[in-house]
Write an enzyme that holds these catalytic residues in place. Structure first.
Site, PDB file in Angstrom:
ATOM      1  N   GLY A 105      41.785  45.422  38.255  1.00 16.77           N
ATOM      2  CA  GLY A 105      41.662  46.358  39.371  1.00 16.77           C
ATOM      3  C   GLY A 105      42.702  47.451  39.369  1.00 16.77           C
ATOM      4  O   GLY A 105      42.381  48.639  39.452  1.00 16.77           O
ATOM      5  N   ALA A 106      43.961  47.048  39.274  1.00 16.18           N
ATOM      6  CA  ALA A 106      45.042  48.026  39.369  1.00 16.18           C
ATOM      7  C   ALA A 106      46.338  47.346  38.966  1.00 16.18           C
ATOM      8  O   ALA A 106      46.381  46.128  38.809  1.00 16.18           O
ATOM      9  CB  ALA A 106      45.161  48.549  40.798  1.00 16.18           C
ATOM     10  N   HIS A 155      47.429  46.463  48.383  1.00 15.91           N
ATOM     11  CA  HIS A 155      47.951  45.373  47.548  1.00 15.91           C
ATOM     12  C   HIS A 155      49.012  45.888  46.561  1.00 15.91           C
ATOM     13  O   HIS A 155      50.115  45.341  46.491  1.00 15.91           O
ATOM     14  CB  HIS A 155      46.794  44.716  46.797  1.00 15.91           C
ATOM     15  CG  HIS A 155      47.193  43.579  45.919  1.00 15.91           C
ATOM     16  ND1 HIS A 155      47.090  42.265  46.308  1.00 15.91           N
ATOM     17  CD2 HIS A 155      47.694  43.549  44.668  1.00 15.91           C
ATOM     18  CE1 HIS A 155      47.520  41.482  45.339  1.00 15.91           C
ATOM     19  NE2 HIS A 155      47.889  42.239  44.319  1.00 15.91           N
ATOM     20  N   GLU A 156      48.669  46.919  45.832  1.00 14.05           N
ATOM     21  CA  GLU A 156      49.621  47.419  44.818  1.00 14.05           C
ATOM     22  C   GLU A 156      50.868  47.985  45.498  1.00 14.05           C
ATOM     23  O   GLU A 156      51.978  47.794  45.023  1.00 14.05           O
ATOM     24  CB  GLU A 156      48.969  48.479  43.929  1.00 14.05           C
ATOM     25  CG  GLU A 156      47.689  48.044  43.232  1.00 14.05           C
ATOM     26  CD  GLU A 156      47.746  46.701  42.528  1.00 14.05           C
ATOM     27  OE1 GLU A 156      48.826  46.324  42.023  1.00 14.05           O
ATOM     28  OE2 GLU A 156      46.713  46.003  42.500  1.00 14.05           O
ATOM     29  N   HIS A 198      53.192  45.223  46.580  1.00 15.28           N
ATOM     30  CA  HIS A 198      53.947  44.666  45.450  1.00 15.28           C
ATOM     31  C   HIS A 198      55.301  45.353  45.285  1.00 15.28           C
ATOM     32  O   HIS A 198      56.198  44.792  44.657  1.00 15.28           O
ATOM     33  CB  HIS A 198      53.169  44.864  44.145  1.00 15.28           C
ATOM     34  CG  HIS A 198      52.277  43.719  43.760  1.00 15.28           C
ATOM     35  ND1 HIS A 198      52.661  42.408  43.824  1.00 15.28           N
ATOM     36  CD2 HIS A 198      51.005  43.704  43.259  1.00 15.28           C
ATOM     37  CE1 HIS A 198      51.671  41.631  43.387  1.00 15.28           C
ATOM     38  NE2 HIS A 198      50.656  42.392  43.051  1.00 15.28           N
ATOM     39  N   GLU A 205      50.749  47.435  39.588  1.00 13.20           N
ATOM     40  CA  GLU A 205      51.784  47.888  40.507  1.00 13.20           C
ATOM     41  C   GLU A 205      53.040  48.443  39.838  1.00 13.20           C
ATOM     42  O   GLU A 205      54.132  48.344  40.416  1.00 13.20           O
ATOM     43  CB  GLU A 205      52.170  46.706  41.408  1.00 13.20           C
ATOM     44  CG  GLU A 205      52.928  45.561  40.695  1.00 13.20           C
ATOM     45  CD  GLU A 205      52.058  44.399  40.220  1.00 13.20           C
ATOM     46  OE1 GLU A 205      50.852  44.623  39.987  1.00 13.20           O
ATOM     47  OE2 GLU A 205      52.580  43.289  40.074  1.00 13.20           O
ATOM     48  N   ASN A 206      52.944  49.044  38.657  1.00 16.11           N
ATOM     49  CA  ASN A 206      54.120  49.604  37.987  1.00 16.11           C
ATOM     50  C   ASN A 206      54.996  50.362  38.984  1.00 16.11           C
ATOM     51  O   ASN A 206      54.502  51.124  39.812  1.00 16.11           O
ATOM     52  CB  ASN A 206      53.678  50.591  36.897  1.00 16.11           C
ATOM     53  CG  ASN A 206      52.546  50.040  36.071  1.00 16.11           C
ATOM     54  OD1 ASN A 206      52.687  49.020  35.443  1.00 16.11           O
ATOM     55  ND2 ASN A 206      51.398  50.716  36.138  1.00 16.11           N
ATOM     56  N   GLU A 254      51.755  44.308  32.173  1.00 14.62           N
ATOM     57  CA  GLU A 254      51.697  42.932  32.668  1.00 14.62           C
ATOM     58  C   GLU A 254      50.515  42.223  32.007  1.00 14.62           C
ATOM     59  O   GLU A 254      49.430  42.799  31.968  1.00 14.62           O
ATOM     60  CB  GLU A 254      51.521  42.898  34.195  1.00 14.62           C
ATOM     61  CG  GLU A 254      51.653  41.482  34.717  1.00 14.62           C
ATOM     62  CD  GLU A 254      51.519  41.383  36.247  1.00 14.62           C
ATOM     63  OE1 GLU A 254      51.338  42.414  36.901  1.00 14.62           O
ATOM     64  OE2 GLU A 254      51.587  40.263  36.740  1.00 14.62           O
ATOM     65  N   GLU A 298      51.728  37.197  43.558  1.00 15.67           N
ATOM     66  CA  GLU A 298      50.302  37.489  43.780  1.00 15.67           C
ATOM     67  C   GLU A 298      49.760  36.825  45.051  1.00 15.67           C
ATOM     68  O   GLU A 298      49.052  37.472  45.832  1.00 15.67           O
ATOM     69  CB  GLU A 298      49.472  37.093  42.559  1.00 15.67           C
ATOM     70  CG  GLU A 298      49.791  37.911  41.300  1.00 15.67           C
ATOM     71  CD  GLU A 298      49.666  39.412  41.496  1.00 15.67           C
ATOM     72  OE1 GLU A 298      49.108  39.853  42.516  1.00 15.67           O
ATOM     73  OE2 GLU A 298      50.153  40.165  40.619  1.00 15.67           O
TER      74      GLU A 298
HETATM   75  N1  B3K Z   1      49.567  42.511  38.738  1.00 14.86           N
HETATM   76  C1  B3K Z   1      48.338  43.082  38.279  1.00 14.86           C
HETATM   77  C2  B3K Z   1      47.546  42.185  37.404  1.00 14.86           C
HETATM   78  C3  B3K Z   1      47.937  42.201  35.995  1.00 14.86           C
HETATM   79  C4  B3K Z   1      46.943  41.418  35.176  1.00 14.86           C
HETATM   80  C5  B3K Z   1      47.391  41.223  33.787  1.00 14.86           C
HETATM   81  N2  B3K Z   1      46.396  40.571  32.987  1.00 14.86           N
HETATM   82  C6  B3K Z   1      47.481  43.547  39.385  1.00 14.86           C
HETATM   83  C7  B3K Z   1      47.740  42.969  40.711  1.00 14.86           C
HETATM   84  O1  B3K Z   1      47.617  41.791  40.948  1.00 14.86           O
HETATM   85  O2  B3K Z   1      48.120  43.691  41.582  1.00 14.86           O
HETATM   86 ZN    ZN Z   2      48.790  41.696  42.612  1.00 20.96          ZN
END
Ligand code: B3K
Ligand code: ZN
Length: 902
Positions: A272-273, A308-309, A312, A275-276, A128, A331
């Site tokens: 931070g992290a 949070h992850e 998602h 969410e794959n 991402e 987000e």
């Molecule tokens: N979705 C990712 C953030 C990706 C950032 C890319 N530059 C983390 C999050 O918001 O959970």
């Molecule tokens: Zn997020």
């Protein structure tokens, strides 16, 4: 991020959205993993999108070596258009066809940490927003959702663990390679997904595992993967994951939809992290926590980021974004969900309020400045040059407030119904912010949200922080109180005029003794007890409350019910009443902040030298009252007794002299330290012992208050020369049974500039030299310490020379450079401009290998136009020096171009 480093970056516009010309049904990837040359075979099954006019297939790619392209097994002609691979001769009609693309890439040279890269010998991916194109040619956009199967092949000794999304369906040995035995693993993801959720991890890792049963009785396997030696720091992350799963099922009826859910930690990560699907990849900072190495704040952050992850998985993964302009769809909503999760975990009303205050503090110190600066953008932006620049506090935190207001307007139960309808309608789709708000309104047809939906959606389209002015007039003869609420919103780049917003204003009325009064609007037959939410929709509206025997004290915007600046000419006496008695803890805290702020502003704006006495006796007495209060929680006291930050104070001024703000705030801290000395000592004694370490709200609040008390006592000692408290701080630093107490003690010594600090810093380094995350704290503490006469910049420069400093590691770079440039205004803004010179050099230096991190740093001077001279001119020159570089990344180019725009 594109590696295009010449010319003006192309701007992408929301209004230009068109549906993809092709649909990708399946993607079958085979990786031969090698740090220097990884081979990627990408076999896809595609079709023309029936609703879209026939056109060539354009695939995104970046820093790839293309070896072969086959269509239905046969060679085909193709051309390159910039970075895109263009296939013109594809089968006509609706029939699916096979496309096979073979490329190689070099993960060991991937310093951007986007796409496939190597960190400490392990392969990781970050896709991402647009990183998948650095792995293979693809339709790299979130509205192309496909089924993935992934085969990973690698040396067995170096890469014993091979992970990807979904379920492990096969694994086994391969023929030996030049480095010995090789093996493979095949993963199949049962869920369709956009390519930004693809992930792989390959390396030597250990894991903690936990089996759980969902409400329906299905078994799931949860795993947390870390480097050998870190396993003892994974319990909290695992507990947080289990709590997240249980919470989402209980509160929103959303179960885990995977047999296996994995979290993997890496030390080299841009944010931070991530969410794959089924394979979250985390910065170690948000996974690893033990009492000895992590503070209470770290424990809280792990819980909230793991949550949070995980959240998602539904809000982002099951329902994703149609395009990146809709980023806040996932987000903003997911931040709202993680905030609610943390509040529900916190439990007591007081602990919930503490979390709310902390969240609002972030919003006001980071998002409000963004909304007033050159990078201001709506929650749903209209254009961008580089999407990575739009992972902002506006998209995340303001986006969460916009979701929160929807919950306020439809009620908690109505919100859960809205979520249910959202998933019924859109599960498996890529949708827009409009779709979310529509589902919320449709599920609550009788609500204010449904009635006001088109106007409410201005929160998505208009940038800028609205200001609400409140004026109250009491009419003794009529026994009525007339409250006029007016709204306005300043212009932002590209948006000169704003239409009125829908603003929920939660309020209550108190009598002069602080008793909550029944509320009765003129047209009501009955009064109501407690808070009431008025919905402001016009530029100005008047509300008349009746049956009031005396002039009430209004408690406005309770719980921070809307992300606005509230202006009301409160008297000091009214604020003291609110601080002492308001039933809304947020406004109780806010009253204290307003009192401190108005005294700070008076001293900053006065002529002459900074007075030593900035705070008046009434305020100090009130703070003493809070500190001694027997009914308030320690965590809440700590928040009330913490002065507004320099950044927040600066935002209240039209012209900012950072050195004067710093001097005034330091004077206020010193005064608070001295005037309340006996009370701080008592508070420290009363809160210093907390038994065995547990990061729960009560004991962490006690540690926070003890830490603040110690800081104040050491600060007072700096003025009196008293050796007792610095000595006690050093002792506590040595004896502490957990990182929170130890770090707070160190902070007290460093923050007061005491001579004992040096020795403590050296001991701390020696104790934790093998703990990366603790060393980050060590660096950050020194770079972020209060400045005395400009001593911090030389310290920072020295830290960059330290053998443990590694510029390419984002956490370490942030710990020194960001702590100085972004979080230490009193040290950064120097009259000799040396801070800005340092900043511009670092931006350019980092941009050469990691544009995303460089662009974040580039934001440090966003508010330069507000600065007083000589800072203003020097800051502009520093930005112009960066902008003058010919080979900037799109990321930094966009930030500095916008900063310099009129
Ligand atoms: N979705 C990712 C953030 C990706 C950032 C890319 N530059 C983390 C999050 O918001 O959970
Ligand atoms: Zn997020």
């Amino acid at each position: 991020m594109t590696s295009l480093r010449e010319g003006a970056p192309a701007v992408v516009k929301r209004e230009d959205y068109t549906a993809p010309a092709f649909v990708v049904d399946t993607v079958d990837l085979t990786f031969d993993l090698d740090p220097a040359k990884t081979r990627v075979l990408n076999k896809m099954r595609l079709r023309r999108n029936p609703g879209v006019a026939a056109q060539p297939l354009r695939l995104d790619g970046e820093e790839l070596n293309l070896a072969r392209v086959l269509v239905n097994g046969a060679g085909t002609s193709f051309k390159m258009d910039g970075q895109q691979l263009v296939l013109e001769k594809l089968p006509e009609g609706d029939e699916p066809f096979e496309l096979e693309i073979f490329t190689t890439c070099n993960p060991s040279k991937n310093t951007q940490l986007m796409g496939l890269y190597v960190s400490q010998g392990t392969f990781f991916t970050q896709c991402e927003a647009e990183g998948f194109r650095r792995i293979t040619y693809f339709l790299d956009r979130p509205d192309v959702m496909a089924s993935y199967s992934v085969t990973l092949r690698a040396d067995q000794t170096a890469y014993p663990v091979l992970l990807s999304n979904g379920n492990l369906v096969e694994q086994g040995p391969l023929e030996d390679g030049p480095n010995g035995p090789r093996h493979y693993a095949k993963w199949v993801d049962p869920h369709k997904k956009p390519c930004y959720l693809f992930a792989l991890v390959a390396g030597s890792l250990v894991h903690r595992e936990q089996k759980i049963l969902s409400r329906s009785g299905t078994e799931h396997t949860l795993q947390v993967y870390v480097r050998a030696g870190d396993l003892d720091k994974t319990e909290h992350a695992m507990n947080s994951l289990m709590a997240s799963i249980a919470w989402d099922e209980a509160r929103f009826g959303l179960p885990l939809d995977l047999e296996r859910f994995m979290i993997v930690a890496t030390s080299d990560f841009n944010m931070g992290a991530m969410e794959n699907k089924g394979l979250n990849i985390f910065n170690t900072k948000y996974v690893l926590a033990s009492a000895a190495t992590a503070t209470d704040v770290d424990f809280g952050n792990v819980e909230s980021v793991v949550g949070h992850e995980y959240f998602h998985n539904w809000t982002g993964n099951r329902v994703t974004c149609r395009d990146w302009f809709q980023l806040s769809l996932k987000e903003g909503l997911t931040v709202f969900r993680d905030q609610e999760f943390s509040m529900d975990m916190a439990g007591s009303p007081s602990a919930r309020a503490v979390k709310r205050i902390e969240d609002v503090r972030v919003l006001r110190t980071a998002q409000f400045p963004e909304d007033a600066g050159p990078m201001a953008h709506p929650v749903r932006p209209d254009q961008y040059a580089e999407i990575n620049n739009f992972y902002t506090v506006t998209i995340y935190e303001k986006g969460a407030e916009v979701v929160r207001m929807q919950q306020t307007l439809v009620g908690r139960e109505g919100f859960a119904q809205g979520m249910k309808l959202y998933f019924e309608r859109h599960d498996g789709q890529a949708v827009t912010c409009d779709d979310f708000a529509q589902a919320m309104a449709d599920a609550n047809p009788a609500s204010d949200l449904a009635r006001l939906l088109p106007q409410f959606k201005r929160w998505y389209s208009q940038a800028g922080t609205p200001r609400v002015q409140a004026q109250g007039v009491y009419d003794a003869a009529a026994r009525s109180y007339t409250l006029t609420l007016s709204q306005s919103c300043p212009a932002t780049p590209g948006q000169a005029v704003k239409e009125p917003f829908v603003i929920p204003v939660a309020l209550g009325l108190l009598d002069a003794q602080g008793q909550e009064l029944p509320l009765q609007l003129a047209h009501w037959t009955q009064p109501e007890q407690g808070s009431r939410t008025l919905v402001l929709t016009e530029a100005s509206e008047t509300f008349t409350f009746v049956n009031l025997d005396s002039e009430p004290v209004p408690s406005l915007l309770r719980g921070f019910s809307a992300p606005v600046v509230l202006e009301h000419a409160y008297s000091d006496a009214q604020l003291l009443t609110l601080l002492a008695h308001d039933t809304d803890p947020f406004n109780r805290w806010e009253a204290g902040q307003r009192l401190a702020l108005r005294q700070a502003l008076a001293a900053i704006q006065a002529d002459g030298p900074v007075p030593t006495e900035v705070l008046n006796g009434a305020y100090l007495d009130a703070m003493r009252g809070v500190l001694r209060h027997t009914g308030l929680d320690a965590a809440f006291k700590e928040l009330v007794l913490t002065l507004p930050s320099e950044t927040y104070i600066a935002e209240q001024l039209d012209v900012v002299d950072p050195q004067r703000i710093h001097a005034v705030r330091e004077a206020m801290r010193a005064q608070l330290a001295n005037a309340l000395h006996a009370d701080w000592a008592q508070a420290f004694d009363a809160h210093q012992h907390n038994g065995a370490y547990r990061p729960d709200p009560v004991s962490s609040g006690r540690r926070a208050l003890a830490g603040l008390a110690l800081q104040m006592l050491c600060l007072a000692a700096r003025h009196t020369g008293d050796p007792v408290w610095p000595g006690k701080a050093l002792q506590r630093f040595k004896d502490a049974g957990n990182m929170t107490d130890r770090f707070n003690a160190l902070n007290a010594l460093v923050g007061s500039g005491h001579a004992l600090a040096q020795n403590a810093l050296e001991r701390f380094h020696a104790l934790f030299k093998n703990e990366e995350l603790v060393l980050d704290k060590w660096f950050a503490l020194q770079a972020g310490a209060p400045d005395h006469g400009g001593h911090i910049l030389p310290v920072v420069k020295q830290l960059l020379q330290h053998p443990d400093f590694h510029l390419k590691n984002p956490n370490r770079a942030r710990s020194v450079i960001f702590s100085y440039c972004n979080a230490n205004p009193g040290a950064f803004h120097r009259a000799d401009a040396a801070g800005y010179v340092f900043w511009s050099e670092r931006v350019v230096e980092i941009d050469a290998f990691n544009p995303q991190v460089a662009a974040r740093l580039a934001r440090a001077l966003d508010r330069w136009k507000k600065l007083a001279e000589p800072y203003r001119t020097a800051a502009r020159e520093a930005i112009a020096r960066v902008a003058a570089k010919a080979d900037l990344s799109n990321d930094v180019r966009e930030v500095v171009t916008r900063a310099l725009a009129d």
